[in-house]
Scaffold this motif. Structure first.
Motif, PDB file in Angstrom:
ATOM      1  N   PHE A  69       0.846  -1.191   0.000  1.00  0.00           N
ATOM      2  CA  PHE A  69       0.000   0.000   0.000  1.00  0.00           C
ATOM      3  C   PHE A  69       0.879   1.237   0.000  1.00  0.00           C
ATOM      4  O   PHE A  69       1.899   1.290   0.694  1.00  0.00           O
ATOM      5  N   ARG A  71       0.139   5.692  -0.409  1.00  0.00           N
ATOM      6  CA  ARG A  71      -0.697   6.847  -0.757  1.00  0.00           C
ATOM      7  C   ARG A  71      -0.016   8.101  -0.220  1.00  0.00           C
ATOM      8  O   ARG A  71       0.596   8.077   0.834  1.00  0.00           O
ATOM      9  N   VAL A  85      -6.643   5.569   4.541  1.00  0.00           N
ATOM     10  CA  VAL A  85      -6.043   4.274   4.225  1.00  0.00           C
ATOM     11  C   VAL A  85      -7.143   3.233   4.260  1.00  0.00           C
ATOM     12  O   VAL A  85      -7.799   3.067   5.286  1.00  0.00           O
ATOM     13  N   HIS A  89      -4.592  -3.317   7.907  1.00  0.00           N
ATOM     14  CA  HIS A  89      -3.235  -3.754   7.570  1.00  0.00           C
ATOM     15  C   HIS A  89      -2.626  -4.467   8.768  1.00  0.00           C
ATOM     16  O   HIS A  89      -1.556  -4.106   9.272  1.00  0.00           O
ATOM     17  N   CYS A  94       3.630  -0.433   8.694  1.00  0.00           N
ATOM     18  CA  CYS A  94       3.180   0.811   8.053  1.00  0.00           C
ATOM     19  C   CYS A  94       3.928   2.005   8.648  1.00  0.00           C
ATOM     20  O   CYS A  94       4.146   2.069   9.854  1.00  0.00           O
TER      21      CYS A  94
END
Length: 161
Positions: A69, A71, A85, A89, A94
Motif C-alpha cells: 500500500f 498513498r 487508508v 493492515h 506501516c
C-alpha cells in the motif's frame, strides 16, 4: 431449538455489525510537518509548520517487505495532513514518511524525524477508533536562525550536559 434461533438472532443483530466494520475499515491518519529552524532535532519555539509538504504512507508485508500500500497527501495551512487508508493492515509494517518540502531552504529531512510508524489495524489490539495520529515529522533549515543559540541554551538550562 428456540434458544438456537434466539442466539442466531442476537449474533446477527448485535455482534456481526460490530465485527464487519472492523474488517472493512477505512483509517484516517493525521499528522503534522514542521521546519526545524534551529536544527535542534525537535520542535522549538522557533519551529513553524509547513503548508504544502508532501507526505506518504507506505505499508509492507512483514516477511517479504514487499510494498502492499502507498498513498500520498499534502499538508494544509496549519502543516497538518489527513490521509485515508483503506482496509485493515493487520500484519503489515506501516509508516508515514516525508516526501518533499515546498520550501527550498528547509527541505532536508531530519534523519531522526523523517518517518513515523503507525498501527493500521483493529485486530486484537483494542483500538476501535478509525482516526490514528502519527508523530510530527520535520525538515531541517539549511542554516539555523541567529537566535537559536540563545533558544537552545534555554532548553538545555536544566540539563545535566
Amino acid at each position: 431449538m428456540a434458544t438456537r434461533v434466539l442466539l442466531l438472532m442476537a449474533l446477527t443483530l448485535f455482534i456481526f455489525p460490530l465485527i464487519i466494520p472492523m474488517a472493512t475499515a477505512t483509517f484516517h491518519v493525521k499528522g503534522s510537518v514542521y521546519c526545524d529552524t534551529c536544527r535542534a532535532g525537535f520542535e522549538t519555539n522557533a519551529t513553524f509548520y509547513i503548508e504544502g509538504a508532501r507526505v506518504g504512507i507506505q505499508c509492507k508485508e512483514r516477511r517479504t517487505l514487499k510494498k502492499v500500500f502507498y498513498r500520498e497527501g499534502v499538508t494544509d495551512s496549519s502543516g497538518t495532513y489527513h490521509i485515508e487508508v483503506e482496509n485493515d493492515h493487520g500484519d503489515h509494517i506501516c509508516q508515514c514518511m516525508l516526501v518533499k518540502s515546498p520550501i527550498k531552504w528547509c527541505s532536508t529531512p531530519d534523519s531522526g524525524r523523517d518517518r513515523s510508524s503507525i498501527v493500521l489495524t483493529h485486530y486484537q489490539n483494542g483500538i476501535v477508533n478509525h482516526l490514528h495520529y502519527a508523530n510530527a515529522m520535520g525538515f531541517l533549515r539549511d542554516e539555523p536562525l541567529p537566535q537559536c543559540d540563545t533558544l537552545l541554551k534555554y532548553y538545555l538550562a536544566d540539563s545535566d550536559f
